[in-house]
Write a protein that holds these residues in place. Sequence first.
Motif, PDB file in Angstrom:
ATOM      1  N   ARG A 155      -4.908  12.536   2.747  1.00  0.00           N
ATOM      2  CA  ARG A 155      -4.115  12.922   1.578  1.00  0.00           C
ATOM      3  C   ARG A 155      -3.032  11.884   1.272  1.00  0.00           C
ATOM      4  O   ARG A 155      -2.786  11.553   0.108  1.00  0.00           O
ATOM      5  CB  ARG A 155      -3.478  14.294   1.783  1.00  0.00           C
ATOM      6  N   ALA A 156      -2.404  11.348   2.325  1.00  0.00           N
ATOM      7  CA  ALA A 156      -1.378  10.315   2.119  1.00  0.00           C
ATOM      8  C   ALA A 156      -1.983   9.062   1.502  1.00  0.00           C
ATOM      9  O   ALA A 156      -1.384   8.440   0.620  1.00  0.00           O
ATOM     10  CB  ALA A 156      -0.701   9.991   3.439  1.00  0.00           C
ATOM     11  N   LEU A 157      -3.182   8.676   1.945  1.00  0.00           N
ATOM     12  CA  LEU A 157      -3.825   7.470   1.419  1.00  0.00           C
ATOM     13  C   LEU A 157      -4.434   7.696   0.039  1.00  0.00           C
ATOM     14  O   LEU A 157      -4.646   6.748  -0.705  1.00  0.00           O
ATOM     15  CB  LEU A 157      -4.906   6.987   2.384  1.00  0.00           C
ATOM     16  N   TYR A 158      -4.734   8.951  -0.294  1.00  0.00           N
ATOM     17  CA  TYR A 158      -5.361   9.260  -1.581  1.00  0.00           C
ATOM     18  C   TYR A 158      -4.500   8.790  -2.758  1.00  0.00           C
ATOM     19  O   TYR A 158      -5.022   8.338  -3.780  1.00  0.00           O
ATOM     20  CB  TYR A 158      -5.606  10.760  -1.689  1.00  0.00           C
ATOM     21  N   ALA A 159      -3.186   8.866  -2.588  1.00  0.00           N
ATOM     22  CA  ALA A 159      -2.274   8.433  -3.657  1.00  0.00           C
ATOM     23  C   ALA A 159      -2.175   6.907  -3.744  1.00  0.00           C
ATOM     24  O   ALA A 159      -1.449   6.380  -4.591  1.00  0.00           O
ATOM     25  CB  ALA A 159      -0.893   9.043  -3.444  1.00  0.00           C
ATOM     26  N   ASN A 160      -2.887   6.204  -2.861  1.00  0.00           N
ATOM     27  CA  ASN A 160      -2.962   4.738  -2.875  1.00  0.00           C
ATOM     28  C   ASN A 160      -1.585   4.072  -2.756  1.00  0.00           C
ATOM     29  O   ASN A 160      -1.210   3.227  -3.563  1.00  0.00           O
ATOM     30  CB  ASN A 160      -3.668   4.262  -4.154  1.00  0.00           C
ATOM     31  N   PRO A 161      -0.809   4.453  -1.715  1.00  0.00           N
ATOM     32  CA  PRO A 161       0.532   3.875  -1.557  1.00  0.00           C
ATOM     33  C   PRO A 161       0.480   2.454  -1.016  1.00  0.00           C
ATOM     34  O   PRO A 161      -0.558   1.993  -0.502  1.00  0.00           O
ATOM     35  CB  PRO A 161       1.173   4.817  -0.522  1.00  0.00           C
ATOM     36  N   GLU A 162       1.606   1.764  -1.114  1.00  0.00           N
ATOM     37  CA  GLU A 162       1.708   0.417  -0.547  1.00  0.00           C
ATOM     38  C   GLU A 162       1.793   0.475   0.975  1.00  0.00           C
ATOM     39  O   GLU A 162       1.317  -0.410   1.670  1.00  0.00           O
ATOM     40  CB  GLU A 162       2.958  -0.298  -1.088  1.00  0.00           C
ATOM     41  N   MET A 163       2.437   1.532   1.489  1.00  0.00           N
ATOM     42  CA  MET A 163       2.611   1.638   2.935  1.00  0.00           C
ATOM     43  C   MET A 163       2.462   3.079   3.391  1.00  0.00           C
ATOM     44  O   MET A 163       2.649   4.024   2.616  1.00  0.00           O
ATOM     45  CB  MET A 163       3.972   1.086   3.367  1.00  0.00           C
ATOM     46  N   LEU A 164       2.109   3.207   4.668  1.00  0.00           N
ATOM     47  CA  LEU A 164       1.926   4.502   5.284  1.00  0.00           C
ATOM     48  C   LEU A 164       2.919   4.631   6.431  1.00  0.00           C
ATOM     49  O   LEU A 164       2.971   3.782   7.322  1.00  0.00           O
ATOM     50  CB  LEU A 164       0.493   4.610   5.814  1.00  0.00           C
ATOM     51  N   LEU A 165       3.735   5.689   6.410  1.00  0.00           N
ATOM     52  CA  LEU A 165       4.727   5.941   7.456  1.00  0.00           C
ATOM     53  C   LEU A 165       4.279   7.140   8.277  1.00  0.00           C
ATOM     54  O   LEU A 165       4.044   8.213   7.721  1.00  0.00           O
ATOM     55  CB  LEU A 165       6.097   6.238   6.842  1.00  0.00           C
ATOM     56  N   ALA A 166       4.134   6.955   9.587  1.00  0.00           N
ATOM     57  CA  ALA A 166       3.701   8.049  10.452  1.00  0.00           C
ATOM     58  C   ALA A 166       4.756   8.304  11.520  1.00  0.00           C
ATOM     59  O   ALA A 166       5.214   7.385  12.197  1.00  0.00           O
ATOM     60  CB  ALA A 166       2.360   7.713  11.100  1.00  0.00           C
TER      61      ALA A 166
END
Length: 224
Positions: A155-166
């Motif tokens: 779901r976080a990647l679905y919005a096609n962000p520049e970065m992913l914070l976990a």
Amino acid sequence: MTVIELKNVQKNYGKGEATVEALKNINFQANAGEVVLIMGPSGAGKSTFLTVVGSLQKPTAGKVLIKGKDISELSVKESNKLRLNQIGFVLQSYNLVPFLTIKEQFELVNRVKKSGNIDKATLEKLLGQLGISGLVNKYPNELSGGQQQRAAIARALYANPEMLLADEPTASLDSKNVDEVGQLFKNLAKNYHKAVILVTHDPRLEKYADHIYEMMDGQMTKES
């Protein structure tokens, strides 16, 4: 390409003698296609760092640059738009809506962010890579913790962000699952050209990182 950079960032709470320096002169950067680990024990400042990088809090001093643009002085509305379009969060609680199926979680994103999301074919490929293609009609409480985490990542990647914070992505996982999650984040960074920032105290993730920063008492040091 540098996605995010912090220059001499400080974050203080309180005033006068009651002032607490949560972040002290932080310098940091993360590039597209790389996994960056932020290591440190509880109370080191990792959570404050995460909120500043994620534009949930403003720094007391210094600059936070996303693709070269200083986000330190954005309005609340501009910060909300930034998080919607450029930052993906994977939190310990997974943050899935309990009364929506996994498929409906993506439909919710479409209603909030009407353009710029990944296409159907890419989503299907991503779900296959995450091993959850057959789970899209299930509700979060019908999934294991690991499956919920993978759904939250999708779901976080679905919005096609520049970065992913976990935030602590391997909390309570055994070594086999830690290896799976570490490899998963590494593959996502490379295959989708994202800057992946993992805030953790788990040294088992170190072998999957391109860069490691150590945090202690609000100070950050990059390991060579």
